[in-house]
Design an enzyme around this catalytic site. Structure first.
Site, mmCIF file in Angstrom:
data_model
loop_
_atom_site.group_PDB
_atom_site.id
_atom_site.type_symbol
_atom_site.label_atom_id
_atom_site.label_comp_id
_atom_site.label_asym_id
_atom_site.label_seq_id
_atom_site.Cartn_x
_atom_site.Cartn_y
_atom_site.Cartn_z
ATOM 1 N N ARG A 162 1.000 -1.347 -0.053
ATOM 2 C CA ARG A 162 0.130 0.051 0.046
ATOM 3 C C ARG A 162 0.599 1.318 -0.111
ATOM 4 O O ARG A 162 0.529 2.247 0.585
ATOM 5 C CB ARG A 162 -0.783 -0.073 1.175
ATOM 6 C CG ARG A 162 -1.997 -1.158 1.163
ATOM 7 C CD ARG A 162 -2.751 -0.860 0.194
ATOM 8 N NE ARG A 162 -4.032 -2.093 0.326
ATOM 9 C CZ ARG A 162 -4.050 -3.411 0.028
ATOM 10 N NH1 ARG A 162 -3.052 -3.766 -0.755
ATOM 11 N NH2 ARG A 162 -4.905 -4.105 0.002
ATOM 12 N N SER A 237 -10.872 -1.786 2.939
ATOM 13 C CA SER A 237 -10.195 -2.140 4.148
ATOM 14 C C SER A 237 -9.941 -0.823 4.969
ATOM 15 O O SER A 237 -9.000 0.258 4.194
ATOM 16 C CB SER A 237 -8.900 -2.653 4.112
ATOM 17 O OG SER A 237 -9.147 -4.095 3.513
ATOM 18 N N GLU A 333 -5.371 2.389 6.806
ATOM 19 C CA GLU A 333 -5.023 2.702 5.552
ATOM 20 C C GLU A 333 -5.587 3.973 4.813
ATOM 21 O O GLU A 333 -5.323 4.247 3.740
ATOM 22 C CB GLU A 333 -5.620 1.338 4.713
ATOM 23 C CG GLU A 333 -5.292 1.162 3.388
ATOM 24 C CD GLU A 333 -5.638 0.057 2.640
ATOM 25 O OE1 GLU A 333 -5.812 -0.887 3.241
ATOM 26 O OE2 GLU A 333 -6.481 0.405 1.462
HETATM 27 N N1 EPU Z 1 -10.893 -12.517 9.254
HETATM 28 C C1 EPU Z 1 -11.392 -12.504 10.534
HETATM 29 N N2 EPU Z 1 -12.841 -11.556 10.596
HETATM 30 C C2 EPU Z 1 -13.392 -11.039 9.550
HETATM 31 C C3 EPU Z 1 -12.785 -11.288 8.406
HETATM 32 C C4 EPU Z 1 -11.478 -11.896 8.312
HETATM 33 O O1 EPU Z 1 -11.110 -13.216 11.261
HETATM 34 O O2 EPU Z 1 -14.362 -10.297 9.911
HETATM 35 C C5 EPU Z 1 -9.787 -13.176 8.853
HETATM 36 C C6 EPU Z 1 -10.118 -14.425 8.141
HETATM 37 O O3 EPU Z 1 -9.395 -15.678 8.780
HETATM 38 C C7 EPU Z 1 -9.490 -14.322 6.999
HETATM 39 C C8 EPU Z 1 -8.361 -13.248 7.379
HETATM 40 O O4 EPU Z 1 -8.980 -12.559 8.205
HETATM 41 O O5 EPU Z 1 -8.803 -15.368 6.681
HETATM 42 C C9 EPU Z 1 -8.143 -12.336 6.170
HETATM 43 O O6 EPU Z 1 -9.351 -11.799 5.580
HETATM 44 P P1 EPU Z 1 -9.330 -11.466 4.068
HETATM 45 O O7 EPU Z 1 -9.020 -12.591 3.182
HETATM 46 O O8 EPU Z 1 -10.452 -10.951 3.560
HETATM 47 O O9 EPU Z 1 -8.148 -10.253 3.670
HETATM 48 P P2 EPU Z 1 -7.578 -8.983 4.571
HETATM 49 O O10 EPU Z 1 -6.432 -9.264 4.832
HETATM 50 O O11 EPU Z 1 -8.543 -8.821 5.714
HETATM 51 C C10 EPU Z 1 -6.629 -8.049 2.642
HETATM 52 C C11 EPU Z 1 -6.809 -6.565 2.043
HETATM 53 C C12 EPU Z 1 -7.827 -6.055 1.078
HETATM 54 C C13 EPU Z 1 -8.116 -7.443 0.104
HETATM 55 C C14 EPU Z 1 -8.023 -8.845 0.777
HETATM 56 C C15 EPU Z 1 -7.965 -9.760 -0.261
HETATM 57 C C16 EPU Z 1 -5.510 -5.048 3.494
HETATM 58 C C17 EPU Z 1 -5.676 -3.945 4.348
HETATM 59 N N3 EPU Z 1 -6.782 -5.436 3.071
HETATM 60 O O12 EPU Z 1 -7.991 -7.883 3.490
HETATM 61 O O13 EPU Z 1 -8.018 -5.178 0.418
HETATM 62 O O14 EPU Z 1 -9.157 -7.477 -0.940
HETATM 63 O O15 EPU Z 1 -6.701 -8.831 1.584
HETATM 64 O O16 EPU Z 1 -6.661 -10.061 -0.737
HETATM 65 O O17 EPU Z 1 -4.366 -5.524 3.125
HETATM 66 C C18 EPU Z 1 -8.693 -2.934 0.644
HETATM 67 O O18 EPU Z 1 -7.267 -2.527 0.802
HETATM 68 O O19 EPU Z 1 -9.396 -2.011 0.728
HETATM 69 C C19 EPU Z 1 -9.151 -4.089 0.633
HETATM 70 C C20 EPU Z 1 -10.201 -4.649 0.545
#
Ligand code: EPU
Length: 337
Positions: A162, A237, A333
């Protein structure tokens, strides 16, 4: 150039925060970019360059010039047997551009389908999702500074998680005009590193998945857990996934063995912010119209008429609670204005 004074910018930010900007400049033509960049380079006027307004939280009225990027156009610059160079005007909608590419045989960006915002903002914060970052395909960026056009190649832009040089103070007055991606033409080359994509493909019994299938998988995955900003105000996010010393993270993992952790390098690990917020009890939490989405804890929402200040206060509450429980400090972010 179209200029509006005392303009309500609710429609210019995906959080749908009802607020007023002192002045808004809408950049459509190349000359508008030259003129606006000259103006901001030669004065101390407070300014903000706005792409789709999808990564920003206005906590008060904006006292300065808001620069809204509105130029349109997609050009195929080079079309080889294996690769193509495709240039997008900064004001093009990101998702529509990804869709254009997939439907015309230019592949690579399909994992980034449905990310809200405009093309010009993508390199600034190096958007990423589902196994890729836009820097994996970026070729070059054209930007205006002080009335002149400059071209940056991918290697000049110091992309990180980012992050890019456009976030440095030195480049804050560069206005991105056009972004070029180097896309491949191989229908068999896809990125399924993300578990949910593989599960989608299996569930649909797709034997030989192609980029178009990945595109549909991503749309499906995102729609199942992320709110549509056209319906519920949000900026994706809200926090970054915090990167910490790997030793500290493994200590935390002893206490929380189900905590998702991703290795960054030999000494650092990234922790899932969504997990921390979820565990801290905020998933689905709501105070008036400011709240946390019930299907994904990393998404803060404006459920109606929340003010930017209310969303900000909620984010502070989350930061404090997460720090108290886990000793981890979340970093936003989203840009606060
Ligand atoms: N999880 C929870 N609770 C929740 C949601 C998720 O415990 O309510 C845990 C789950 O175990 C899951 C893990 O968090 O496996 C990761 O969640 P997710 O796969 O949705 O990815 P993220 O790390 O939360 C990041 C990016 C997103 C991107 C997704 C998919 C950042 C800050 N966010 O989210 O980017 O779409 O990966 O690659 O790096 C954005 O930047 O606006 C954005 C949406």
């Amino acid at each position: 150039m179209r200029i509006e004074k005392k303009y309500n910018i609710k429609s210019l930010n995906t959080f749908a925060i009802d607020t007023i900007a002192e002045e808004v400049m809408f950049l459509e033509q190349k000359e508008d970019f030259a003129d606006a960049s000259k103006l901001i380079a030669n004065s101390d006027v407070n300014h903000l360059i706005l792409g789709g307004g999808s990564n920003i939280l206005f906590t008060k009225d904006f006292n300065g010039i808001l620069i809204s990027i509105e130029n349109k156009g997609i050009k195929i610059v080079e079309d080889g047997e294996y690769f193509a160079l495709v240039s997008f005007s900064a004001g093009e909608n990101w998702h529509n551009s990804v869709e254009y590419c997939v439907h015309n045989g230019y592949y690579g960006l399909e994992n980034l389908a449905l990310i809200p915002g405009k093309i010009g903002a993508a390199p600034v914060q190096n958007i990423g999702a589902y196994g890729i970052e836009q820097c994996d395909f970026l070729h070059s960026v054209k930007a205006f500074f002080d009335g002149e056009e400059f071209e940056f190649l991918a290697e000049d832009l110091k992309f990180g998680y980012r992050n890019s040089i456009f976030k440095d103070e030195k480049y804050k007055k560069y206005i991105i005009y056009e972004v070029t991606y180097k896309l491949h033409k191989d229908k068999e080359k896809i990125n399924t590193s993300y578990k949910d994509i593989r599960e989608f493909i299996q569930k649909k019994d797709i034997i030989k998945p192609q980029p178009i299938d990945i595109f549909h998988a991503i749309i499906n995955i995102r729609q199942a857990k992320l709110p549509d900003p056209a319906i519920i105000g949000n900026a994706g996010s809200f926090f970054k996934n915090p990167v910490y010393d790997a030793h500290l993270v493994s200590k935390l993992q002893i206490k929380y063995p189900d905590m998702p952790v991703y290795s960054v390098d030999d000494h650092h690990s990234k922790i899932s912010a969504a997990y921390l917020i979820d565990k801290a009890g905020f998933k689905g939490f709501r105070k008036n119209d400011a709240g946390v989405f019930n299907k994904h804890a990393l998404i803060l929402c404006n459920f109606g008429n929340a003010s930017g200040k209310e969303i900000f206060n909620l984010s502070e509450e989350i930061i404090h609670k997460v720090r108290e429980i886990f000793g981890v400090t979340l970093e936003r972010e989203v840009i606060l204005v």
